[in-house]
Each structure stands twice: as C-alpha cells, then as structure tokens.
Enzyme design. Sequence first.
Site, PDB file in Angstrom:
ATOM      1  CG  ASP A   1      -4.389  21.941  -3.809  1.00 18.09           C
ATOM      2  OD1 ASP A   1      -4.764  20.759  -3.706  1.00 18.09           O
ATOM      3  OD2 ASP A   1      -4.964  22.768  -4.562  1.00 18.09           O
TER       4      ASP A   1
ATOM      5  CG  HIS B   1       1.894  17.762 -12.260  1.00 21.93           C
ATOM      6  ND1 HIS B   1       1.088  18.739 -12.814  1.00 21.93           N
ATOM      7  CD2 HIS B   1       2.238  16.953 -13.300  1.00 21.93           C
ATOM      8  CE1 HIS B   1       0.958  18.536 -14.115  1.00 21.93           C
ATOM      9  NE2 HIS B   1       1.625  17.447 -14.430  1.00 21.93           N
TER      10      HIS B   1
ATOM     11  N   PRO C   1     -15.599  26.886 -16.205  1.00 27.49           N
ATOM     12  CG  PRO C   1     -14.842  28.631 -14.846  1.00 27.49           C
ATOM     13  CD  PRO C   1     -14.709  27.171 -15.074  1.00 27.49           C
TER      14      PRO C   1
HETATM   15  N1  APR Z   1     -13.971  25.905 -11.312  1.00 28.63           N
HETATM   16  C1  APR Z   1     -13.566  25.108 -12.329  1.00 28.63           C
HETATM   17  N2  APR Z   1     -12.655  25.479 -13.232  1.00 28.63           N
HETATM   18  C2  APR Z   1     -12.130  26.724 -13.120  1.00 28.63           C
HETATM   19  C3  APR Z   1     -12.499  27.605 -12.101  1.00 28.63           C
HETATM   20  C4  APR Z   1     -13.468  27.158 -11.165  1.00 28.63           C
HETATM   21  N3  APR Z   1     -13.900  27.924 -10.148  1.00 28.63           N
HETATM   22  N4  APR Z   1     -11.800  28.749 -12.264  1.00 28.63           N
HETATM   23  C5  APR Z   1     -11.026  28.591 -13.340  1.00 28.63           C
HETATM   24  N5  APR Z   1     -11.214  27.362 -13.868  1.00 28.63           N
HETATM   25  C6  APR Z   1     -10.564  26.738 -15.032  1.00 28.63           C
HETATM   26  C7  APR Z   1      -9.989  27.694 -16.043  1.00 28.63           C
HETATM   27  O1  APR Z   1     -10.983  28.078 -16.995  1.00 28.63           O
HETATM   28  C8  APR Z   1      -8.886  26.839 -16.683  1.00 28.63           C
HETATM   29  O2  APR Z   1      -9.380  26.093 -17.776  1.00 28.63           O
HETATM   30  O3  APR Z   1      -9.463  26.005 -14.545  1.00 28.63           O
HETATM   31  C9  APR Z   1      -8.488  25.887 -15.565  1.00 28.63           C
HETATM   32  C10 APR Z   1      -7.139  26.149 -14.944  1.00 28.63           C
HETATM   33  O4  APR Z   1      -6.154  25.937 -15.903  1.00 28.63           O
HETATM   34  P1  APR Z   1      -4.596  26.023 -15.539  1.00 28.63           P
HETATM   35  O5  APR Z   1      -4.339  27.226 -14.715  1.00 28.63           O
HETATM   36  O6  APR Z   1      -3.840  25.879 -16.793  1.00 28.63           O
HETATM   37  O7  APR Z   1      -4.379  24.753 -14.562  1.00 28.63           O
HETATM   38  P2  APR Z   1      -4.022  23.239 -14.921  1.00 28.63           P
HETATM   39  O8  APR Z   1      -4.830  22.747 -16.055  1.00 28.63           O
HETATM   40  O9  APR Z   1      -4.114  22.514 -13.639  1.00 28.63           O
HETATM   41  O10 APR Z   1      -2.511  23.359 -15.355  1.00 28.63           O
HETATM   42  C11 APR Z   1      -1.798  22.177 -15.586  1.00 28.63           C
HETATM   43  O11 APR Z   1       0.283  23.368 -15.595  1.00 28.63           O
HETATM   44  O12 APR Z   1       1.546  25.068 -14.651  1.00 28.63           O
HETATM   45  C12 APR Z   1       1.349  23.710 -14.718  1.00 28.63           C
HETATM   46  O13 APR Z   1       2.031  22.084 -13.221  1.00 28.63           O
HETATM   47  C13 APR Z   1       1.072  23.098 -13.375  1.00 28.63           C
HETATM   48  O14 APR Z   1      -0.391  21.268 -12.837  1.00 28.63           O
HETATM   49  C14 APR Z   1      -0.292  22.487 -13.547  1.00 28.63           C
HETATM   50  C15 APR Z   1      -0.407  22.272 -15.036  1.00 28.63           C
END
Ligand code: APR
Length: 257
Positions: free
Chosen positions: A106, A121, A219
């Site tokens: 983003d 990514h 969280p």
């Molecule tokens: N602050 C911090 N962490 C948070 C918040 C917040 N306000 N809200 C949610 N989270 C946490 C969730 O608990 C979860 O562990 O953020 C994490 C998001 O996890 P994912 O959605 O799996 O995101 P990510 O780890 O970036 O995924 C990795 O997967 O789909 C692919 O390419 C995409 O880059 C992405 C990769």
Amino acid sequence: MDDNIKRAAEDIVEAGNKKVVALTGAGMSVDSGIPPFRGKGGLWEEFDPEVYAHIVTFKQDPAKSWKMLKDLIGLITRAEPNAGHFGLAELEKIGFLSCIITQNIDGLHQRAGSREVIEFHGNNRWLVCLDCEKRYEVSEVFPLKEVPPICDKCGGNKLKPDAVFFGEMIPPENLSRSNREAVNCKLMLAVGTSAVVYPAAGMPEIAKRNGAKIIEINPEKTPLTSSISDYIIEGSAGEIMPEIVKGVRQLSKQKIN
Ligand code: APR
C-alpha cells in the site's frame, strides 16, 4: 507505561544505532482502514487470497481476481498512514531503525516518511499488461470503467498489479537485501503479521538464529509467539508503536544527559 512497552523501548535503545529491523504485515494498515487478509472481520473472509491472488487464477480468469482486486486497490488508494506508520518513520529518523521489510503493497510506510523500505511483495502503484507489457499508473486505470480493466494498447484483459501474487517469485533483490538485514540486525519488530506466508515469515527465524531479539506487536498470538518471539505486545500497531517511540525518545535523552 505498560511493562512490555517499556521493555521494548529499552531493548531498542540497547540494540543501538541502526540495528533494528521491522517486518510489517497487513495488521499495520488495519488502523488505516485496510482489512487484513486473514482472521476475523476481514473483507477477505469472502475471498481467499491464495485463490483470488494466485497467478494461475489471474491468468485463467482475470475477472475473478479483479472481484477482489477492485475493492482492495480502491481501499488502498484512499487510505492514509496511521500512527503506527508514523512511529516507525520516527524510529528511523532518530537513528534506531535500519529498514522496514514490508509485506504490504500500500505504500503507506513511505507516505509516513520512512525511507528505507523493502517492498517484499512489490507494490500497488503500477499495473502491467501480461499480454503486451504496457505499464499503467494505478491512477490511469482507477476508478475502473470495467471489470476486469482492458489494456488500451492490445485489448487484452490481463492488467495485473505489479505486486507478487501467490505462485510468483519474490524479486531476488528484495529477498537478498531482506536476508542481509535479518542477519545483521540485533532486534526485529514483527508488526501486524500473521507470519504464515514464506519466505517473509522466515525473516524473524533468520534474525533469531543470528542472535537478534524478536518482539511482536499484534493483538493476536501467531506461530512466532511461542517459538521465536522473545515477547509479544498485544495491541494494535497504531496504539503501541507511538508509545514505544515515546519510550525510546525518553531513554535516549536520559543517556545523553
Ligand atoms: N495492529 C497490529 N496487528 C493487527 C491489527 C492491528 N490493528 N489488526 C490485526 N492485526 C494482525 C492480525 O492479528 C494478524 O496476525 O495482523 C495480522 C494480519 O495477518 P494477515 O492478514 O495474514 O497479513 P500478512 O501477515 O501481512 O499476510 C502475509 O499474505 O495474503 C498474503 O501477500 C499477502 O502480504 C500478504 C501475506
């Protein structure tokens, strides 16, 4: 101040000049209004990213992938950095953070002022036509006139965001620089990532093997929490990061005085 926040500030100051690396994920941008990929409450409960954002799906049926992409890119285009992004930018400015390895596409870290950002990514600023290779800035294509968008040069329907989809390689320079940063850091902050998608999820393991401390800000607990992390600060990035930076500022002032 929460004990673990104080402890994180102390650990960052102890790590020293440019010895901290942050690995960030979708949770980083939740406070900017962009839902995460996994977990509850996400827009993506409807769309499994490992299907909709898979290169094979995209090539076979771009209209299917664009059902998810149109909302994701639309949201990203309107989002603003939050206090968590600004906190990490500040940590770089005051000399502690070496770089951010972000899984996010983003661009919000850069918009908050961070300079050393590895977009593991890729990013969402460009779209590329898989048929004729014409590149478009997102603003040339959004708001969308049709789904999927059509290439005005060749008439093809495969305009793909210039981000890494499932089934695609991580750009080798991103991987090698991230590995180097993970090996050399003394402390890694894993912020807002579920740490399940490799190779990004392997960065804390590499850092740990090379003697770094790992602090999670999330969280929810993740697979890192019980095996790799030294400790977790349970909360949102937008609330916790500014508190940590405040603590770092106070401690580094005390050191100077
Ligand atoms: N602050 C911090 N962490 C948070 C918040 C917040 N306000 N809200 C949610 N989270 C946490 C969730 O608990 C979860 O562990 O953020 C994490 C998001 O996890 P994912 O959605 O799996 O995101 P990510 O780890 O970036 O995924 C990795 O997967 O789909 C692919 O390419 C995409 O880059 C992405 C990769």
